[in-house]
Design a protein around this motif. Structure first.
Motif, PDB file in Angstrom:
ATOM      1  N   UNK B  97       0.835  -1.207   0.000  1.00 27.00           N
ATOM      2  CA  UNK B  97       0.000   0.000   0.000  1.00 27.00           C
ATOM      3  C   UNK B  97       0.867   1.252   0.000  1.00 27.00           C
ATOM      4  N   UNK B  98       2.001   1.193   0.711  1.00 24.23           N
ATOM      5  CA  UNK B  98       2.886   2.366   0.735  1.00 24.23           C
ATOM      6  C   UNK B  98       3.479   2.637  -0.640  1.00 24.23           C
ATOM      7  N   UNK B  99       3.843   1.560  -1.345  1.00 21.41           N
ATOM      8  CA  UNK B  99       4.379   1.753  -2.699  1.00 21.41           C
ATOM      9  C   UNK B  99       3.307   2.365  -3.606  1.00 21.41           C
ATOM     10  N   UNK B 100       2.081   1.835  -3.499  1.00 22.58           N
ATOM     11  CA  UNK B 100       1.022   2.387  -4.345  1.00 22.58           C
ATOM     12  C   UNK B 100       0.739   3.846  -3.979  1.00 22.58           C
ATOM     13  N   UNK B 101       0.793   4.165  -2.680  1.00 16.95           N
ATOM     14  CA  UNK B 101       0.608   5.564  -2.275  1.00 16.95           C
ATOM     15  C   UNK B 101       1.698   6.432  -2.903  1.00 16.95           C
ATOM     16  N   UNK B 102       2.952   5.944  -2.835  1.00 19.67           N
ATOM     17  CA  UNK B 102       4.071   6.701  -3.403  1.00 19.67           C
ATOM     18  C   UNK B 102       3.908   6.902  -4.907  1.00 19.67           C
ATOM     19  N   UNK B 103       3.390   5.866  -5.577  1.00 20.01           N
ATOM     20  CA  UNK B 103       3.237   5.960  -7.031  1.00 20.01           C
ATOM     21  C   UNK B 103       2.324   7.126  -7.408  1.00 20.01           C
ATOM     22  N   UNK B 104       1.359   7.424  -6.525  1.00 21.01           N
ATOM     23  CA  UNK B 104       0.422   8.514  -6.798  1.00 21.01           C
ATOM     24  C   UNK B 104       0.810   9.780  -6.043  1.00 21.01           C
ATOM     25  N   UNK B 105       1.994   9.737  -5.376  1.00 21.22           N
ATOM     26  CA  UNK B 105       2.422  10.858  -4.539  1.00 21.22           C
ATOM     27  C   UNK B 105       1.336  11.194  -3.503  1.00 21.22           C
ATOM     28  N   UNK B 106       0.674  10.158  -2.992  1.00 22.21           N
ATOM     29  CA  UNK B 106      -0.346  10.333  -1.956  1.00 22.21           C
ATOM     30  C   UNK B 106       0.296  10.040  -0.597  1.00 22.21           C
TER      31      UNK B 106
END
Lengths: 353, 299
Positions: B97-106
């Motif tokens: 989830x952290x990687x996906x958050x980072x991918x969206x700069x969220x």
């Protein structure tokens, strides 16, 4: 370049946790270094020529101790009293030659089965007999030959083996890393998921490139460490120039890996094809066996292969004592391969099956 | 204004016409269901709208923009969960989830809260590959929500879940929609569509057969009511006297009466004190589908 850091961090974590990957990319090639290093540097006795003397041979028996010590460096001498036994040993390849002396005639028995050994023993005994003739004549020699090795005096087999094996290890890590990551991500649907995130394709490729470079540098450090500590590897002055060359090499092979990954549907197909690319190239490029004594056509072939240029540049700066300029041509060639294969990979790239 | 507007969408796979001239509008903030059997064209329709499949013909607009070719501005505003879960190898649930958050700069902070919401709080530090199919499914839904998208696409999200987990998921999805997000969901579960969706499109053979609220679809059917009770509660002849011979069936210990006028039947059953174990069932989307296509949904 949206997503670069996130993808790089994710892959770096995965890399450090994947024991199989560490085995195949680091320990497996290192085994070859240990194996080759062990075989070729297993003491000097392995390189001495074994010769049997038959009965009394005055040439050796009456030699002054200093001269005898010189000869012991190249020849390992033992003795039997029966010519038949001695010739039998030569025939079987257990000895490079047998030497007998009757009156003023020194007879050397050798086998033509091993041309190299035959040449060595003939040449050696030729010079021993000539030297003895000169000594008997009491005249100082009119001409003397002084032989100097052009490389660093410390040059041993490990010196030849390390740059080639390192180039092979780095190429293998880069090709497999590029190909398998692409196939796994496409097959699992991760690429399709990433397609629906804002990541750019350049972030995908460059994050992988960062991992490839880190792996290459790790391989460099470990190979040099083991080579120097365990096998007495000595690097020549401009060895640091191998670092940028190795990075360019890893990127060229990653690009080749991405092409392999783009055309392969399964991991099995990708690793098969990657092996098919890397292993023959390693042999043809002299990664395992130096091409110094290889036929001309093979050396020509190696000039068309990225690994051939990588090997050449690596050994030039690491052990042959050439300056940093020696990596110029190999670098340009590797950049060329990187560009061509990257363009090809970009054309063949598919987000999903 | 419709946030999704699909006009005349067609998509072939070889000879197979997966989507065949489909029109669809979804309004902002709506919970929209796409209901149909396997192979009806639900997933293909969704993938065309998401922008990972190129339509053969027709136009698609999402927030007024075309999703094809890849529109990285648009993908930031949508969240997607696919039937096949896909994660980075060797990472834990939280790290995914952290990687996906980072991918969206969220912000990464949302990862922890989301894991709790999808019931994976205790599994945050587990390797993803060690999670069960249902857990991976829920993690995949969390990954679709981590960047707070305005619109969420869920492709059969409850497929791998047990009944309890389905219930929890429904609550979660109600909440997601309650925050003002548009949710588009495909399912072949009737109860799921009835419970969750503001409007439902019934789709078969790549065509839309009907679009309306679940209540309107059912009401429009004018279907009979089924009253079921244990066959020990009332004799068969007695039941046939109440609703007529053809309307009674006995099956596996249960007796079912079918009637268009349930009130007098229920009164009669109450007089006989036969209400224990009684079930009354009106028409469902299942009947709507049967009526529209002439076959069972799950067949």
């Amino acid at each position: 370049m949206t997503g670069f850091r996130a993808l790089a961090a994710a892959q770096l974590k995965a890399f450090t946790r994947d024991r199989m990957l560490i085995f195949w990319t680091i320990l497996f090639p290192l085994m070859f270094l240990v194996l080759f290093g062990g075989i070729f540097t297993g003491g000097d006795s392995a390189n001495r020529v074994k010769v049997t003397q038959v009965g009394q041979v005055a040439l050796f028996d009456q030699m002054p101790p200093a001269a005898r010590a010189e000869i012991d460096k190249v020849i390992e001498l033992d003795r039997v009293d029966d010519l038949g036994t001695a010739m039998d040993r030569v025939r079987k390849g257990e000895r490079a030659g047998a030497i007998a002396m009757q009156g003023g005639t020194v007879t050397l028995y050798y086998s033509a089965a091993d041309q190299v050994k035959a040449g060595i023993v003939r040449g050696t005994f030729d010079s021993i007999v000539n030297g003895a003739n000169i000594a008997i004549s009491g005249q100082p020699p009119a001409l003397t030959l002084k032989a100097e090795q052009v490389e660093d005096r410390s040059l041993k087999a490990i010196q030849y083996v390390t740059p080639g094996l390192l180039a092979w290890a780095v190429s293998m890590g880069a090709v497999f890393g590029g190909a398998l990551t692409l196939v796994m991500w496409r097959k699992s649907g991760l690429l399709r998921r990433l397609r629906l995130s804002p990541v750019s394709t350049s972030a995908l490729v460059l994050s992988r490139s960062l991992i490839t470079i880190i792996l290459a540098l790790l391989q460099l450090v470990i190979f040099l460490g083991v080579g120097m500590l365990a096998f007495g590897l000595r690097l020549s002055g401009s060895w640091w120039a191998a670092v940028p060359l190795l990075i360019l090499g890893s990127l060229a092979f990653q690009a080749i890996g991405l092409v392999v990954g783009a055309v392969s549907k399964t991991e099995e197909a990708a690793s098969g094809m990657a092996n098919l690319v890397v292993m023959p190239m390693a042999f043809l490029s002299g990664s395992f066996i130096p091409l110094d004594s290889a036929p001309d056509w093979l050396r020509t072939v190696s000039n068309f292969l990225p690994m051939g240029h990588l090997n050449k540049g690596m050994s030039a700066v690491m052990v042959r004592g050439e300056g940093p300029a020696a990596i110029l041509v190999p670098s340009l060639v590797l950049i060329g391969f990187t560009v061509v294969f990257s363009l090809l990979a970009a054309r063949l790239f598919r987000w999903e099956e | 204004m419709s946030v999704i507007d699909v006009q005349g969408l067609t998509k072939h796979y070889g000879e197979v016409r997966a989507v065949d001239g489909l029109d669809l509008q979804v309004e902002a903030g709506e919970f929209f269901g796409v209901l149909g059997p396997n192979g009806a064209g639900k997933t293909t329709t969704l993938e065309c709208i998401e922008g990972i499949r190129q339509p053969d013909s027709g136009t698609i607009s999402v927030f007024g923009e075309s999703p094809w070719p890849r529109n990285t501005g648009l993908v930031r505003r949508i969240g997607v969960q696919h039937q096949a879960t896909a994660f980075f190898e060797m990472l834990t649930a939280r790290e995914q989830l952290e990687v996906f958050a980072d991918l969206y700069a969220a912000p990464r902070a949302r990862a922890g809260a989301l894991l709790e919401e999808v019931g994976l709080g205790d599994f945050a530090n587990h390797q993803t590959k060690k999670l069960s199919g249902g857990q991976q499914q829920r993690l995949s839904i969390a990954a679709a929500l981590v960047h707070e998208p305005e619109m969420v696409f869920l492709d059969e999200p409850s497929a791998a879940l047990d009944p309890q987990a389905r219930r929890n998921l429904w609550d979660l999805l109600k909440g997601v929609n309650g925050d003002g997000r548009t949710v588009v969901l495909t399912t072949h579960y009737m109860d799921e569509a009835e419970y969750l969706c503001d409007r439902v499109a019934i789709i078969d053979h790549g065509k839309i057969l009907a679009v309306d609220t679940p209540a309107n679809l059912v009401r429009g059917l004018d279907a009979p009511t089924r009253i079921t009770l244990p066959d020990t509660a009332i004799g068969r002849e007695d039941a046939e006297r109440l609703v007529g011979g053809e309307a009674v069936s006995v099956d596996n210990g249960s007796l079912t009466m079918t009637t268009r006028d349930p009130a007098p039947v229920l009164v009669a059953l109450a007089e006989r004190d036969a209400l224990t174990g009684l079930q009354v069932r009106g028409a469902t989307l299942e009947d709507v589908f049967l009526n529209l296509t002439g076959r069972e949904l799950r067949a």
